[in-house]
Scaffold this motif. Structure first.
Motif, PDB file in Angstrom:
ATOM      1  N   GLU A   3       0.825  -1.198   0.000  1.00  0.00           N
ATOM      2  CA  GLU A   3       0.000   0.000   0.000  1.00  0.00           C
ATOM      3  C   GLU A   3       0.866   1.258   0.000  1.00  0.00           C
ATOM      4  O   GLU A   3       0.551   2.234  -0.669  1.00  0.00           O
ATOM      5  CB  GLU A   3      -0.956  -0.015   1.185  1.00  0.00           C
ATOM      6  CG  GLU A   3      -2.061  -1.039   1.005  1.00  0.00           C
ATOM      7  CD  GLU A   3      -2.916  -1.240   2.235  1.00  0.00           C
ATOM      8  OE1 GLU A   3      -2.539  -0.783   3.344  1.00  0.00           O
ATOM      9  OE2 GLU A   3      -3.969  -1.870   2.084  1.00  0.00           O
ATOM     10  N   VAL A   6       2.268   1.764  -3.619  1.00  0.00           N
ATOM     11  CA  VAL A   6       1.374   2.382  -4.597  1.00  0.00           C
ATOM     12  C   VAL A   6       1.028   3.821  -4.221  1.00  0.00           C
ATOM     13  O   VAL A   6       0.651   4.603  -5.089  1.00  0.00           O
ATOM     14  CB  VAL A   6       0.093   1.560  -4.858  1.00  0.00           C
ATOM     15  CG1 VAL A   6       0.420   0.224  -5.478  1.00  0.00           C
ATOM     16  CG2 VAL A   6      -0.745   1.411  -3.626  1.00  0.00           C
ATOM     17  N   PRO A  10       1.561   5.706  -7.779  1.00  0.00           N
ATOM     18  CA  PRO A  10       0.204   5.260  -8.088  1.00  0.00           C
ATOM     19  C   PRO A  10       0.010   4.753  -9.514  1.00  0.00           C
ATOM     20  O   PRO A  10      -1.092   4.366  -9.889  1.00  0.00           O
ATOM     21  CB  PRO A  10      -0.650   6.503  -7.823  1.00  0.00           C
ATOM     22  CG  PRO A  10       0.278   7.648  -7.897  1.00  0.00           C
ATOM     23  CD  PRO A  10       1.643   7.138  -7.540  1.00  0.00           C
ATOM     24  N   THR A  13       1.608  -0.834 -12.008  1.00  0.00           N
ATOM     25  CA  THR A  13       0.801  -2.022 -12.312  1.00  0.00           C
ATOM     26  C   THR A  13       1.132  -3.148 -11.349  1.00  0.00           C
ATOM     27  O   THR A  13       0.253  -3.815 -10.828  1.00  0.00           O
ATOM     28  CB  THR A  13       1.090  -2.510 -13.750  1.00  0.00           C
ATOM     29  OG1 THR A  13       0.761  -1.476 -14.659  1.00  0.00           O
ATOM     30  CG2 THR A  13       0.306  -3.754 -14.085  1.00  0.00           C
ATOM     31  N   TYR A  16      -0.289  -2.728  -7.692  1.00  0.00           N
ATOM     32  CA  TYR A  16      -1.721  -3.030  -7.606  1.00  0.00           C
ATOM     33  C   TYR A  16      -1.993  -4.512  -7.850  1.00  0.00           C
ATOM     34  O   TYR A  16      -2.878  -5.093  -7.217  1.00  0.00           O
ATOM     35  CB  TYR A  16      -2.517  -2.164  -8.593  1.00  0.00           C
ATOM     36  CG  TYR A  16      -2.670  -0.751  -8.110  1.00  0.00           C
ATOM     37  CD1 TYR A  16      -3.533  -0.442  -7.063  1.00  0.00           C
ATOM     38  CD2 TYR A  16      -1.942   0.282  -8.685  1.00  0.00           C
ATOM     39  CE1 TYR A  16      -3.668   0.857  -6.610  1.00  0.00           C
ATOM     40  CE2 TYR A  16      -2.072   1.590  -8.235  1.00  0.00           C
ATOM     41  CZ  TYR A  16      -2.929   1.862  -7.194  1.00  0.00           C
ATOM     42  OH  TYR A  16      -3.053   3.153  -6.737  1.00  0.00           O
ATOM     43  N   TYR A  17      -1.248  -5.114  -8.749  1.00  0.00           N
ATOM     44  CA  TYR A  17      -1.411  -6.543  -9.014  1.00  0.00           C
ATOM     45  C   TYR A  17      -1.175  -7.346  -7.731  1.00  0.00           C
ATOM     46  O   TYR A  17      -1.987  -8.179  -7.340  1.00  0.00           O
ATOM     47  CB  TYR A  17      -0.433  -6.997 -10.114  1.00  0.00           C
ATOM     48  CG  TYR A  17      -0.431  -8.481 -10.332  1.00  0.00           C
ATOM     49  CD1 TYR A  17      -1.316  -9.073 -11.230  1.00  0.00           C
ATOM     50  CD2 TYR A  17       0.443  -9.313  -9.639  1.00  0.00           C
ATOM     51  CE1 TYR A  17      -1.326 -10.447 -11.430  1.00  0.00           C
ATOM     52  CE2 TYR A  17       0.438 -10.685  -9.830  1.00  0.00           C
ATOM     53  CZ  TYR A  17      -0.453 -11.241 -10.723  1.00  0.00           C
ATOM     54  OH  TYR A  17      -0.474 -12.605 -10.905  1.00  0.00           O
ATOM     55  N   LEU A  19      -1.111  -6.258  -4.621  1.00  0.00           N
ATOM     56  CA  LEU A  19      -2.101  -5.905  -3.607  1.00  0.00           C
ATOM     57  C   LEU A  19      -3.392  -6.704  -3.830  1.00  0.00           C
ATOM     58  O   LEU A  19      -3.977  -7.227  -2.870  1.00  0.00           O
ATOM     59  CB  LEU A  19      -2.419  -4.417  -3.670  1.00  0.00           C
ATOM     60  CG  LEU A  19      -1.704  -3.519  -2.685  1.00  0.00           C
ATOM     61  CD1 LEU A  19      -1.985  -2.049  -3.004  1.00  0.00           C
ATOM     62  CD2 LEU A  19      -2.092  -3.826  -1.274  1.00  0.00           C
ATOM     63  N   ALA A  20      -3.828  -6.792  -5.067  1.00  0.00           N
ATOM     64  CA  ALA A  20      -5.033  -7.565  -5.382  1.00  0.00           C
ATOM     65  C   ALA A  20      -4.831  -9.033  -5.048  1.00  0.00           C
ATOM     66  O   ALA A  20      -5.728  -9.678  -4.491  1.00  0.00           O
ATOM     67  CB  ALA A  20      -5.398  -7.403  -6.856  1.00  0.00           C
ATOM     68  N   GLN A  31     -11.889  -5.228  -1.802  1.00  0.00           N
ATOM     69  CA  GLN A  31     -10.617  -4.574  -2.077  1.00  0.00           C
ATOM     70  C   GLN A  31      -9.900  -5.262  -3.229  1.00  0.00           C
ATOM     71  O   GLN A  31      -9.271  -4.605  -4.057  1.00  0.00           O
ATOM     72  CB  GLN A  31      -9.750  -4.551  -0.832  1.00  0.00           C
ATOM     73  CG  GLN A  31     -10.287  -3.607   0.222  1.00  0.00           C
ATOM     74  CD  GLN A  31      -9.451  -3.625   1.479  1.00  0.00           C
ATOM     75  OE1 GLN A  31      -8.925  -4.653   1.875  1.00  0.00           O
ATOM     76  NE2 GLN A  31      -9.314  -2.457   2.098  1.00  0.00           N
ATOM     77  N   PHE A  35      -8.438  -3.355  -6.542  1.00  0.00           N
ATOM     78  CA  PHE A  35      -7.016  -3.368  -6.878  1.00  0.00           C
ATOM     79  C   PHE A  35      -6.761  -4.102  -8.193  1.00  0.00           C
ATOM     80  O   PHE A  35      -5.915  -3.685  -8.987  1.00  0.00           O
ATOM     81  CB  PHE A  35      -6.188  -3.984  -5.749  1.00  0.00           C
ATOM     82  CG  PHE A  35      -6.095  -3.115  -4.527  1.00  0.00           C
ATOM     83  CD1 PHE A  35      -5.820  -1.764  -4.618  1.00  0.00           C
ATOM     84  CD2 PHE A  35      -6.269  -3.654  -3.270  1.00  0.00           C
ATOM     85  CE1 PHE A  35      -5.729  -0.957  -3.491  1.00  0.00           C
ATOM     86  CE2 PHE A  35      -6.184  -2.867  -2.127  1.00  0.00           C
ATOM     87  CZ  PHE A  35      -5.911  -1.508  -2.237  1.00  0.00           C
ATOM     88  N   ARG A  38      -7.630  -1.782 -10.985  1.00  0.00           N
ATOM     89  CA  ARG A  38      -6.588  -0.758 -11.176  1.00  0.00           C
ATOM     90  C   ARG A  38      -5.380  -1.364 -11.890  1.00  0.00           C
ATOM     91  O   ARG A  38      -4.791  -0.732 -12.756  1.00  0.00           O
ATOM     92  CB  ARG A  38      -6.189  -0.191  -9.806  1.00  0.00           C
ATOM     93  CG  ARG A  38      -5.260   0.969  -9.887  1.00  0.00           C
ATOM     94  CD  ARG A  38      -5.975   2.224 -10.352  1.00  0.00           C
ATOM     95  NE  ARG A  38      -5.014   3.314 -10.362  1.00  0.00           N
ATOM     96  CZ  ARG A  38      -4.876   4.180 -11.333  1.00  0.00           C
ATOM     97  NH1 ARG A  38      -5.668   4.141 -12.375  1.00  0.00           N
ATOM     98  NH2 ARG A  38      -3.970   5.122 -11.279  1.00  0.00           N
ATOM     99  N   ALA A  39      -5.010  -2.596 -11.519  1.00  0.00           N
ATOM    100  CA  ALA A  39      -3.883  -3.262 -12.183  1.00  0.00           C
ATOM    101  C   ALA A  39      -4.165  -3.435 -13.672  1.00  0.00           C
ATOM    102  O   ALA A  39      -3.294  -3.195 -14.513  1.00  0.00           O
ATOM    103  CB  ALA A  39      -3.595  -4.614 -11.531  1.00  0.00           C
TER     104      ALA A  39
END
Length: 106
Positions: A3, A6, A10, A13, A16-17, A19-20, A31, A35, A38-39
């Protein structure tokens, strides 16, 4: 740490990948959906392999929350980006309704 990463970048990729992926493993699905989305949105800046991985993860997340139509679309996009993505192929088979098998002719 992801977190924070990012928040520093921000447009990452990869941040976020991952994090997801973590949110999916922890079953924090709302969440994970955000995420993964966003990725995918940022994956156009990455190579086609990473773009395919992002769509595959998004498909897994959608599948996890029962959004099978969205999962099919994500897996299909993953295969368009990289036709050798086995995870996307398997995922697509899992979420595609099977056709009834016709009886054999005697």
């Amino acid at each position: 740490r992801l977190e924070r990463a990012v928040s520093i970048d921000p447009t990452s990729t990869y941040g976020y990948y991952y994090l997801a992926r973590v949110k999916l493993l922890r079953h924090e699905m709302n969440q994970a959906v955000g995420f993964a989305g966003r990725a995918v949105a940022l994956s156009g800046r990455a190579d086609r392999g990473w773009q395919s991985r992002a769509y595959t993860l998004q498909g897994e997340v959608f599948e996890g929350v029962g959004r099978y139509r969205d999962a099919r679309e994500s897996y299909t996009r993953a295969l368009r980006a990289d036709s050798t993505n086995l995870s996307a192929r398997v995922g697509l088979v899992r979420v595609t309704p099977s056709q009834p098998i016709a009886p054999l002719a005697e």
